[in-house]
Design a protein around this motif. Structure first.
Motif, PDB file in Angstrom:
ATOM      1  N   UNK A  78       5.857  11.509  -3.822  1.00  9.37           N
ATOM      2  CA  UNK A  78       5.005  10.338  -3.700  1.00  9.37           C
ATOM      3  C   UNK A  78       5.777   9.056  -4.025  1.00  9.37           C
ATOM      4  N   UNK A  79       6.696   9.136  -4.970  1.00  8.11           N
ATOM      5  CA  UNK A  79       7.522   7.982  -5.320  1.00  8.11           C
ATOM      6  C   UNK A  79       8.359   7.535  -4.121  1.00  8.11           C
ATOM      7  N   UNK A  80       8.962   8.487  -3.432  1.00  7.04           N
ATOM      8  CA  UNK A  80       9.774   8.133  -2.256  1.00  7.04           C
ATOM      9  C   UNK A  80       8.890   7.592  -1.127  1.00  7.04           C
ATOM     10  N   UNK A  81       7.728   8.205  -0.924  1.00  7.56           N
ATOM     11  CA  UNK A  81       6.852   7.734   0.159  1.00  7.56           C
ATOM     12  C   UNK A  81       6.334   6.319  -0.114  1.00  7.56           C
ATOM     13  N   UNK A  82       5.954   6.067  -1.355  1.00  2.00           N
ATOM     14  CA  UNK A  82       5.464   4.728  -1.679  1.00  2.00           C
ATOM     15  C   UNK A  82       6.589   3.699  -1.589  1.00  2.00           C
ATOM     16  N   UNK A  83       7.807   4.132  -1.876  1.00  2.00           N
ATOM     17  CA  UNK A  83       8.940   3.211  -1.746  1.00  2.00           C
ATOM     18  C   UNK A  83       9.132   2.786  -0.301  1.00  2.00           C
ATOM     19  N   UNK A  84       8.909   3.709   0.639  1.00  2.00           N
ATOM     20  CA  UNK A  84       9.006   3.352   2.063  1.00  2.00           C
ATOM     21  C   UNK A  84       7.978   2.281   2.401  1.00  2.00           C
ATOM     22  N   UNK A  95       6.769  -2.485  -9.203  1.00  2.00           N
ATOM     23  CA  UNK A  95       6.603  -1.157  -8.608  1.00  2.00           C
ATOM     24  C   UNK A  95       7.325  -0.087  -9.418  1.00  2.00           C
ATOM     25  N   UNK A  96       8.569  -0.345  -9.771  1.00  2.00           N
ATOM     26  CA  UNK A  96       9.340   0.654 -10.515  1.00  2.00           C
ATOM     27  C   UNK A  96       8.804   0.806 -11.931  1.00  2.00           C
ATOM     28  N   UNK A  97       8.379  -0.294 -12.550  1.00  2.00           N
ATOM     29  CA  UNK A  97       7.872  -0.228 -13.922  1.00  2.00           C
ATOM     30  C   UNK A  97       6.626   0.648 -14.025  1.00  2.00           C
ATOM     31  N   UNK A  98       5.800   0.650 -12.980  1.00  2.00           N
ATOM     32  CA  UNK A  98       4.614   1.510 -13.003  1.00  2.00           C
ATOM     33  C   UNK A  98       5.010   2.984 -13.088  1.00  2.00           C
ATOM     34  N   UNK A  99       6.011   3.378 -12.339  1.00  4.34           N
ATOM     35  CA  UNK A  99       6.455   4.775 -12.383  1.00  4.34           C
ATOM     36  C   UNK A  99       7.166   5.086 -13.693  1.00  4.34           C
ATOM     37  N   UNK A 100       7.881   4.118 -14.212  1.00  2.00           N
ATOM     38  CA  UNK A 100       8.513   4.337 -15.520  1.00  2.00           C
ATOM     39  C   UNK A 100       7.466   4.532 -16.603  1.00  2.00           C
TER      40      UNK A 100
END
Length: 886
Positions: free
Chosen positions: A464-470, A506-511
């Motif tokens: 999901x992280x990779x898909x949302x990054x796209x 975006x990255x901080x949310x996943x962190x």
């Protein structure tokens, strides 16, 4: 409000005042026909006042710069003329003396040549001529006085007879004679009479004038214009003409209800973005119609058409800024795209108006030679138009040269209609960075909304992280087009900041998810590698799943990082194009425009977007794209070429956020890998062996024989820990081909760049046959980090992390140490020290614990006493307390 149209008029009006504050108040005071000054201004007038003040400040700034440039040229001229001035004065003095002597001689000779009777006759004639001149002047004054006595009756009669032209000529003749009464008590009454008669004539003409304007009778309007010009009421004629001709377009603007602008009592059927192109279409049709009429009536049609456009835009109610503000508030966070569509329609309108203005110019000046078209190979001419307020220049110039470059404009360049059209958008363009950030944040919220609707399994998080990054990078790629369309590149600084904060969020949310949510799921199964060669390791099925999940997240972080580097390359390319466009526009502003029109370009150029920060950004991008080569030197011919400089990162905060994300994944992996080793140490601090009173140097046999012992074996706990540490290289052999481990090695705990460099050098020194854990050469990627370096870095990090836990939490928790306990602990630490050295780990705290615990009481007390004057080592202080040395 009435503000001088040119810089010269502004300076002349300023010279008439001694107090600047009084001048500003008078300049901004409403003129005839405006409301009383004492009444509070409504919001519309306040907005108009704000625009007038902004225009006034800009005009003052330009006037100040022009005055400074003229003063500099005067100083230069005076400086060059002063050295020759003394010589010229001396030469003039000598010439004057010679001339004086010659004149004295000539006068004396003439006196001697004329008889006395002739001289007296000439004096009498001169006196009679003077008397005659004065009598004629007195006669003219008497005639003027007589004509003024009948002026009011004559003009009133001519107005009643509708002989407006004759009345205007009579007033013009009387106005010329006003100078006769200057500085006399008769001046003010006659001046008031003149103004009163002019007002009567204007009032009599107004009805006929409005009828002629509405009937589009160009001949009658031209005749009335000449009459107004004779009585010095040309501006009033223009006001009549503009107000009459713009009434239809103003009514269209005012009476059309819009669903996304100000509140309306009527039922609105269309939005502002749909209405504005229709409004501009009608406005363009009106201008095409007026083009012929204005050319037939006014002597300056280009200036008149420009004023007509400006007055029409300023008379709209509600004003354009008010509607844009309501429009932006209605669309909220996504207002940027809506504003872009409105601005694009305005630019299309301005482009059409420019064509109309060119037609007007060609119609009034058919004999003007065509402008020469410059080629890229032509050198810039000295008469090129260059803005004196250019605050960004990608090519540094001396101040004197820059100030001497005066803009040479034609009649079209001096028009300000396009500034009036684009001025309402300027505040939004200046705030582009904030608008872009709000748009991106809202897009991010829309993307992640689907993730919060249902619980996502932990195993699906990396995917999901990779898909949302796209999706995220897809949204971000449109930002460059928005910056180009809305600010024409001037918002580059806001663009970079918005993108940087967007990716960081975006990255901080996943962190935060990694740091706060425990990843456990029954769907995660035990990895197959635990059933084979690693089955003897103390890891549960959940531990294997957690390791796999952390590595998958780390791999996803690497994928996002690679995608971010690709995007940053695209962003750098876009900024390079902006820098090239700016350089072309600055070097040749006549042929290369940054925005749609010259007025819009000038507004953006004079705004706060054109800052030193933008200059620095574009200059750094241009230097990276075209690095300047050093001058050729013979001593450098045989030296290898230096590598190109590494460009500075643009998305600095986003990179830091990815590093934090990678560090969180690495810490999660480290915690899982070291979990069995920490479990072994659960009861280590409370072991009863630390309080044993047996002499460690002797051991009693079954027949009471005391056998000396030379060393102690490590405890079972330490042996299990050592086995776990020695099994760590086997664990990394399994994951040797996983590129995720190599991502962001510099964020591993206790791993520094210098250590990575040393590990890389040590690995390169090893022969290929001695490195049995290195990947085969067929799997090596260009510029990839060697698998041996990756494994070594992870082992060093794990070793330091475990030893830090041991020395900071476990060993200080030991309550006390007897002599036998200290000997056992020393043996354990010695054994651990040898084990971790095999993993290329050297831990200073472990070595100090081992050294201090191995001391006897006398050596320990001596060491403790010697360190009293210096800051006491906390490890020594703790060991001294455990062993009872103090």
């Amino acid at each position: 409000m009435s503000i001088p149209a040119s810089t010269n008029q502004l300076v002349e009006s300023l010279e008439q005042y001694e107090d600047v504050v009084l001048w500003i108040n008078d300049t901004l005071t409403p003129r005839d026909g405006d409301d009383d000054d004492s009444s509070p201004l409504p919001l519309t007038d306040l907005t108009e006042l704000d625009h007038q003040i902004t225009q006034l400040l800009t005009t003052l700034d330009i006037a100040s710069e022009d005055a400074s440039a003229q003063i500099e040229r005067l100083i230069d001229d005076v400086s060059r003329g002063i050295p020759r001035l003394a010589y010229d004065l001396h030469f003039m003095k000598d010439g004057a003396s010679t001339l004086q002597n010659a004149l004295v001689g000539v006068l004396q000779r003439s006196r001697d040549a004329i008889p006395k009777e002739t001289s007296e006759a000439l004096d009498n004639l001169h006196q009679l001529d003077t008397v005659k001149g004065r009598m004629e002047a007195a006669r003219e004054v008497l005639r003027e006085a007589e004509s003024w006595s009948t002026l009011e009756h004559e003009v009133t009669s001519l107005i009643a007879e509708k002989s407006y032209a004759k009345a205007a000529e009579r007033l013009s003749e009387a106005n010329k004679s006003m100078v006769v009464f200057q500085n006399t008590p008769e001046y003010d009454p006659r001046r008031n009479l003149m103004v009163n008669l002019q007002n009567q004539l204007e009032a009599a003409l107004s009805t006929a004038l409005v009828s002629a304007i509405n009937a589009q009778d160009s001949n009658a309007c031209k005749e009335y214009f000449s009459i107004f010009a004779i009585i010095q009421r040309e501006s009033e004629f223009r006001n009549y003409y503009y107000a009459s001709r713009r009434s239809g377009i103003v009514s269209l603007w005012q009476n059309t209800p819009l669903v996304d602008c100000e509140a309306s009592n009527e039922v609105a059927t269309q939005g502002f973005a749909d209405f504005l192109p229709k409004f501009y279409t009608n406005f363009t049709s009106l201008l095409n119609t007026e083009r012929t009429s204005i050319c037939a009536i006014f002597p300056d049609p280009s200036f008149t058409l420009s004023q007509f456009i400006s007055s029409t835009m300023s008379s709209l109610q509600p004003t354009m800024p008010q509607r844009l503000t309501s429009y932006s508030s209605h669309h909220g966070e996504l207002s940027l795209t809506q504003l872009i569509s409105v601005l694009r329609a305005t630019e299309e309108f301005a482009t059409g108006v420019e064509k109309i203005m060119e037609k007007v110019q060609f119609a009034t000046s058919p004999m003007l030679p065509p402008k020469s078209i410059s080629t890229p190979f032509d050198k810039p001419q000295s008469h090129r138009r260059r803005s004196s307020r250019m605050s960004i220049s990608l090519r540094p110039q001396p101040a004197a040269v820059a100030s001497s470059m005066k803009p040479v404009t034609d009649s079209l360049d001096s028009m300000e209609w396009d500034q009036e059209v684009f001025q309402p958008f300027l505040d939004f363009q200046v705030d582009y960075g904030s608008l872009e950030r709000r748009f991106l944040e809202q897009s991010l919220l829309n993307i992640i909304t689907s993730d919060t609707r249902e619980k996502v399994q932990a195993a699906d998080r990396p995917r999901l992280f990779r898909e949302r990054a796209i999706d995220i990078f897809g949204v971000a790629e449109g930002s460059m087009g928005r910056c180009k369309t809305f600010t024409h590149g001037y918002g580059a600084v806001g663009l970079v900041q918005a993108l940087d904060g967007f990716f960081q969020s975006f990255v901080d949310m996943w962190t935060a998810d990694i740091q706060t949510e425990p990843y456990s799921s029954s769907s995660l199964v035990k990895n197959s590698i635990s059933d084979g060669e690693l089955s003897d390791l103390d890891y549960t099925a959940q531990d294997w799943s957690d390791i796999q999940l952390s590595l998958h997240l780390l791999a996803s972080g690497k994928s996002v990082f690679d995608r971010m580097m690709t995007f940053e390359t695209k962003l750098r390319t876009y900024l390079s194009q902006v820098a090239s466009q700016f350089r072309l526009a600055f070097s040749d502003p006549s042929n290369f425009l940054i925005a749609a029109t010259k007025g819009e370009s000038q507004l953006l150029e004079q705004s706060t977007l054109n800052s030193a920060e933008l200059h620095s950004l574009l200059l750094s991008i241009e230097n990276e794209s075209n690095p300047r080569e050093p001058p050729f030197s013979a001593s450098l011919r045989h030296q290898p070429a230096a590598p190109p400089p590494v460009p500075e990162p643009l998305l600095l905060n986003a990179r830091k956020a990815l590093s934090t994300f990678a560090q969180a994944c690495q810490m999660s992996t480290t915690k899982t890998i070291l979990c069995p080793l920490r479990n072994h140490l659960a009861g280590y601090a409370s072991s009863p062996s630390w309080r044993s009173n047996a002499d460690p140097a002797l051991m009693t046999s079954s027949n009471d024989l005391r056998v000396p012992t030379f060393s102690l074996s490590p405890s079972d706990t330490v042996q299990r820990v050592a086995e776990g540490l020695l099994n760590l290289p086997r664990l990394f052999e399994v994951y040797a081909d996983d590129d995720a481990l190599a991502f962001s090695l510099q964020t591993l705990p206790f791993v520094e760049a210098e250590m990575l460099q040393n590990l890389s050098e040590q690995t390169q020194d090893l022969p290929n046959q001695q490195s049995h854990r290195r990947r085969p050469s067929s799997y090596m990627k260009p510029n990839a980090i060697d698998a041996e370096v990756v494994s070594s870095a992870w082992l060093v990090s794990l070793g330091h992390t475990f030893l830090e836990y041991l020395t900071a939490e476990i060993l200080p928790a030991i309550p006390s140490l007897s002599v036998a306990g200290a000997a056992q602990l020393s043996s354990d630490l010695e054994y651990l020290s040898n084990i971790v050295r095999a993993l290329n780990v050297e831990h200073s705290a472990l070595e100090r614990w081992k050294s201090y615990v191995g001391m006897d009481a006398a050596d320990g007390i001596k060491t403790l006493n010697e360190s009293i004057s210096d800051p006491v080592d906390p490890v020594l202080e703790r060991v001294a307390k455990l062993c009872g040395w103090r």
